[in-house]
Design a protein around this motif. Sequence first.
Motif, short mmCIF file in Angstrom:
data_model
loop_
_atom_site.label_atom_id
_atom_site.label_comp_id
_atom_site.label_asym_id
_atom_site.label_seq_id
_atom_site.Cartn_x
_atom_site.Cartn_y
_atom_site.Cartn_z
N CYS A 29 -44.95 20.59 67.35
CA CYS A 29 -44.31 21.63 67.97
C CYS A 29 -43.05 22.11 67.08
O CYS A 29 -42.44 21.30 66.42
CB CYS A 29 -43.40 21.28 69.21
SG CYS A 29 -42.27 22.51 69.81
N CYS A 32 -39.46 21.48 68.78
CA CYS A 32 -38.65 20.31 69.13
C CYS A 32 -39.42 19.13 68.36
O CYS A 32 -38.83 18.14 68.42
CB CYS A 32 -38.87 19.82 70.74
SG CYS A 32 -40.48 19.58 71.15
N CYS A 55 -46.05 23.35 74.18
CA CYS A 55 -45.49 22.05 74.30
C CYS A 55 -45.01 21.74 75.54
O CYS A 55 -44.43 22.47 76.24
CB CYS A 55 -44.26 22.12 73.22
SG CYS A 55 -43.23 20.46 72.99
N CYS A 58 -40.65 21.52 75.51
CA CYS A 58 -39.75 22.45 75.41
C CYS A 58 -40.65 24.08 75.83
O CYS A 58 -39.94 25.06 75.64
CB CYS A 58 -39.15 22.61 73.88
SG CYS A 58 -40.36 23.01 72.86
ZN LIG Z 1 -41.67 21.35 71.84
#
Ligand SMILES: [Zn+2]
Length: 159
Positions: A29, A32, A55, A58
């Motif tokens: 990702c 994050c 994701c 997030c």
């Molecule tokens: Zn993420």
Amino acid sequence: MDFPILEICDDELGEGWLRKYFHPHGLHCPQCGRSVKHARDFGQTSRSHVHRYRCRDCQAVYTVYTGTVFAHKQLRPAQVILLLRGVCKGESTASLSRELQVAYDTVHHLRQQLHAIARRLQPNTPLPDAVTETDEMFQNAGEKRRKTPRSDRSATPAR
Ligand SMILES: [Zn+2]
């Protein structure tokens, strides 16, 4: 001569190749940093035919192209791979544009970005080999050309 090479290229295989080389430590990702294993497969993008991931932590949505110069270009994996190959081999922008069915300006812009990245990644240290082969000296220098007439000679060539 332009070949219809895109027709024989598999997008799924191409995306696997791009993941391997664009993300050698695994696809993560971009927001994050969690592994793609923690993302939901959100289906394929309609034009570029690559998987879109969301994701679970997030909610960021990303593809194999996110964070690369190919983000938002809507190119199929085969187009990206063949464009990279063509740029490395020094094929002309016009030829690549026709063969890969990508706008000339897009190919031109991507080529400039790739060259800039390559220049940044070049080492500043001298080559470790103290001996230079003759063919290495002429590599990228082009073929030998006829000598141009010197300006201090007569404009009429001697026969
Ligand atoms: Zn993420």
